[in-house]
Design an enzyme around this catalytic site. Sequence first.
Site, PDB file in Angstrom:
ATOM      1  N   SER A 188      27.922 -91.694  -4.403  1.00  0.00           N
ATOM      2  CA  SER A 188      26.822 -91.650  -5.372  1.00  0.00           C
ATOM      3  C   SER A 188      26.083 -90.311  -5.273  1.00  0.00           C
ATOM      4  CB  SER A 188      25.897 -92.845  -5.149  1.00  0.00           C
ATOM      5  OG  SER A 188      25.064 -93.048  -6.285  1.00  0.00           O
ATOM      6  N   ASP A 289      31.475 -99.004 -13.283  1.00  0.00           N
ATOM      7  CA  ASP A 289      30.432 -98.058 -12.929  1.00  0.00           C
ATOM      8  C   ASP A 289      29.991 -97.325 -14.185  1.00  0.00           C
ATOM      9  OD1 ASP A 289      28.732 -96.201 -11.846  1.00  0.00           O
ATOM     10  OD2 ASP A 289      30.235 -95.223 -10.584  1.00  0.00           O
ATOM     11  N   HIS A 319      29.538-100.085  -9.043  1.00  0.00           N
ATOM     12  CA  HIS A 319      28.959 -98.971  -8.295  1.00  0.00           C
ATOM     13  C   HIS A 319      28.505 -99.481  -6.919  1.00  0.00           C
ATOM     14  CE1 HIS A 319      27.260 -94.910  -8.161  1.00  0.00           C
ATOM     15  NE2 HIS A 319      26.305 -95.438  -7.409  1.00  0.00           N
TER      16      HIS A 319
END
Length: 348
Positions: A188, A289, A319
Amino acid sequence: MAGSHNKVVAPKPPLPWTVRLKLVLLLPILYRRDSILRRLLVSFMDLQQVPAAPHHPDVRSADVTIDASRGLWARVFSPSPSAADDSSSSSPPLPVVVYFHGGGFVFNSAASRPYDALCRRLCSSLTAVVVSVDYRRAPQHRFPAAYDDALAALRYLDDDVNNATVLSDLVVGPLRVDLSSCFLAGDSSGGNIVHHVAQRWASTSSSSRLRVAGAVLIQPFFGGEERTGSELALDRACRSLSLEATDYYWREFLPVGATRDHAAARVCGDGVELAPGFPPAMVVVGGFDLLKDWQARYVETLRDKGKKVRVVEYPDAVHGFYMFPELADSGKLMEEVKLFVDEHRSKH
């Protein structure tokens, strides 16, 4: 039917009930509109793990200070000599993975239990030394603090004296370390850091001992002002991320008044510069995601500039899927990272 209207319903990812429950418990915190209260709640819920973990006998760890003046430190993980194939001087030296945790540049730390566990898994699966960097976080420390800290961590490891202390005496013991097989990895916002630090290192460190052999970007956090198709279609579908949350993260991290087209966020297109020595990259993409379109644009940019990039896709992944060991894709990711490291590490 009179008065009816069409409503776009986001698809739902196939998740076991245990993972769904964890995400449901997280939602009230992540989506609170009061940013100050949100940070307080996340800090309260962020359980910390001490470096020594007796339930992981094959992995040892210790915390090391990189720069006390700015509170920069790292948690270093290494396989125990008994866990390695051979700890003698004739065995190949271990690769090093420098890891940057996610959390939108705002949350989490190297001591957060999920990241301590993730780095232990990486250490064990790869038989590598993992250095998890606890960089400064926004909004107290906005752009470019996280990038500066990440670069400082690499320079620290590149220093002869500190490298001997950190990677030999504290953790590794008789095992040898190969700084010419150093990999940057992150998820991320940590994946975002990987890109920018790989670029800065390739641009400024031609005489360094430490060689960045590869970059692993796990669902990297990129963005821009316009909304992509996946952002609109998957907003909150993965329950661990939403457009509201991503906008909040960028507001907290980027310079005050900057838009999401800032160079820190938007890393795709003709205007992006890449150093000739930018390393081979592995980009991990999840089908659920909402950031996946930005990640696809990033991959296209790397390829257009002649860079070597491998894309690993998990169609059912949300995610943050890698934080849940019970998910099959989480285990597959460990295998893919190992393959990538083995392919690009220095050959001895």
